[in-house]
Design a protein around this motif. Structure first.
Motif: not given
Length: 504
Positions: A251, A256, A299, A350
């Motif tokens: 991530h 992220s 995301t 996400s």
């Protein structure tokens, strides 16, 4: 009560899109639900008893049917007649490069939009569907280039991943309106400087910035810097990317919400010297520009929309509710592109990760009272446990790879990510003034990046670092999250009743 209405409206829309994705309900049935909804609401006003309950049910039916209609309109998009008639045939056409080229280890992938010209009027028109083309690394293309392509056209196909699971590549590409592919066609540059002016120059800046990073920081540290700053995960290579997956740290290199939050916070501080309205416009513009530079993945878009909601809320003096912001951001994204709800793993992971941080992290944090709050250790452990446990069913379904050491590796790395991002950004900017100036900041960035790589390398080699689980049914995953949603909603209603909270 008003808060419940908001969640019913947003949740019902998402449910309608999901139902139509599976069952292909169609426009006619959705319109029938609209009529029933109207009659139901009219009857509620006539009876004038339990009006709030009737209105809540009618609102749920209305939002579900709206979701069904929205997805139906997506399916009704007309096909590209030229491409459809040339499937499995040699075809030659010109096309516009509509995304920044995706450079892999051995190939480069281009997303093309066919360009058609009228011989009589010389007017240029574009096709309705996109094509993904794989070419060699010896080509140099950019967003906005016009190319001529010649080769065999084929429909997109699903493939088997390294973990033995079949990836629904057809649906994944369809969300971006990509239905065809070409492998190693003859390709040549025709023109440059087409496409969106704003996007073209932002992506050009990104390319120059990445080159500056590479001149200031050696490999593979510069590739890691590109990953944590811009989400350029393919530059790391398959082996290193796999090591990040095995240690539960992928991530970090796919941008992220944590990374985007850091960037958004920095952007807000940069424009904080401006008047209130100017600061808002500058910060929103900066966040949007960052999302475009990184490729506007699910995301990044989700985190960017939530950041913009926070800024707008602060401007109007409204209290920020992160759960409501998440629901609104997810609904807006699905309204714009309904296919991402069930066809984009990044969007799913996400949203669920953010939900787990809001709903479960406080629960774990209370029960980890014995851990110190220094250096945010307790918060980091709580958030890691919340996301790992809550995402477990979906991760098992998608990959089957479960990292056993993710808690330890996240504790060792997450705290240095902001510093590594900051030093890498400074190294990239300083590199514009010469490699020597860039290397000064690059040295400090190198130290933090090398530390992160060492952690990944050491822990990925442990024999118990990860293990594989057999594939489970998608219905089992849906059942898990549906049950959790029901339990969570009931618990929230009970808490609201006890505290007398009416929603605001």
């Amino acid at each position: 009560m008003r808060q419940i209405f908001v969640y019913v409206l947003l949740g019902g829309f998402l449910m309608g899109v999901g139902v139509n994705t599976f069952l292909q309900v169609g426009v006619f049935k959705a319109l029938c639900v609209f009529v029933v909804c109207f009659c139901f609401l009219l009857g509620a006003f006539c009876v004038r008893k339990k009006l709030a309950t009737f209105f809540l049910v009618a609102l749920a039916m209305f939002s579900v049917s709206a979701g069904i209609l929205r997805y139906s309109f997506t399916l009704a998009s007309p096909p590209d007649d030229f491409l459809e008639t040339h499937v499995e045939k040699d075809v030659e056409f010109s096309a516009l490069v509509v995304e920044q080229p995706d450079v892999r280890e051995t190939s480069m992938r281009l997303t093309l939009l066919p360009r058609y010209s009228d011989l009589e009027t010389r007017d240029i028109s574009y096709g309705s569907h996109r094509i993904i083309v794989s070419v060699g690394l010896d080509f140099v293309f950019s967003y906005g280039d016009v190319v001529s392509v010649s080769g065999v056209l084929a429909r997109t196909e699903n493939f088997e991943t390294d973990t033995g699971r079949e990836f629904d590549y057809v649906s994944y590409l369809a969300k971006d309106n990509i239905f065809y592919q070409m492998n190693q066609p003859k390709i040549a540059l025709v023109a440059q400087g087409e496409g969106n002016f704003f996007k073209r120059h932002l992506l050009r800046f990104k390319k120059v910035f990445v080159e500056s990073l590479r001149s200031s920081i050696p490999e593979p540290q510069s590739s890691l810097a590109s990953g944590i700053l811009l989400g350029e995960k393919h530059s790391l290579g398959k082996e290193l990317t796999l090591a990040f997956r095995q240690t539960g740290l992928v991530h970090i290199i796919v941008l992220s919400g944590y990374n985007v939050t850091i960037v958004a916070d920095c952007i807000v501080k940069i424009f904080s010297f401006l008047p209130k309205m100017g600061g808002l416009i500058g910060a929103v513009f900066g966040i949007v520009a960052f999302a475009v530079i990184t490729g506007a993945g699910a995301t990044v878009v989700r985190a960017s929309v939530m950041a913009c909601i926070v800024l707008v809320g602060r401007f109007f003096g409204k209290e920020y509710d992160i759960m409501r912001a998440l629901s609104l951001a997810a609904t807006l994204m699905v309204f714009h592109n309904p296919r991402i709800l069930l066809s984009d793993p990044s969007f799913q992971l996400s949203c669920l990760a953010t939900f787990s941080l809001v709903a479960l992290s406080p629960y774990f944090e209370k029960r980890l009272w014995f851990l110190t709050e220094k250096f945010q250790i307790r918060a980091c452990v709580a958030s890691t446990l919340a996301t790992q446990i809550f995402l477990l069913p979906l991760l098992v379904y998608m990959t089957g790879m479960i990292s056993v050491i993710s808690l330890v590796t996240n504790l060792l790395i997450l705290l240095v990510v902001p510093v590594a991002m900051g030093m890498s950004f400074l190294a990239g900017i300083a590199g514009f003034f010469g490699s020597f100036v860039g290397s000064i900041f690059g040295y400090f960035a190198y130290l933090f990046l090398e530390y992160m790589l060492l952690v990944v390398e050491i822990f990925s080699k442990l024999p118990f670092a990860y293990f594989m689980l057999p594939q489970i049914s998608s219905w089992l995953v849906l059942a898990f999250y549906a049950i959790f949603a029901v339990v969570y909603v009931k618990k929230k209603i009970k808490i609201n009743e006890k505290t007398g909270f009416a929603g605001g």
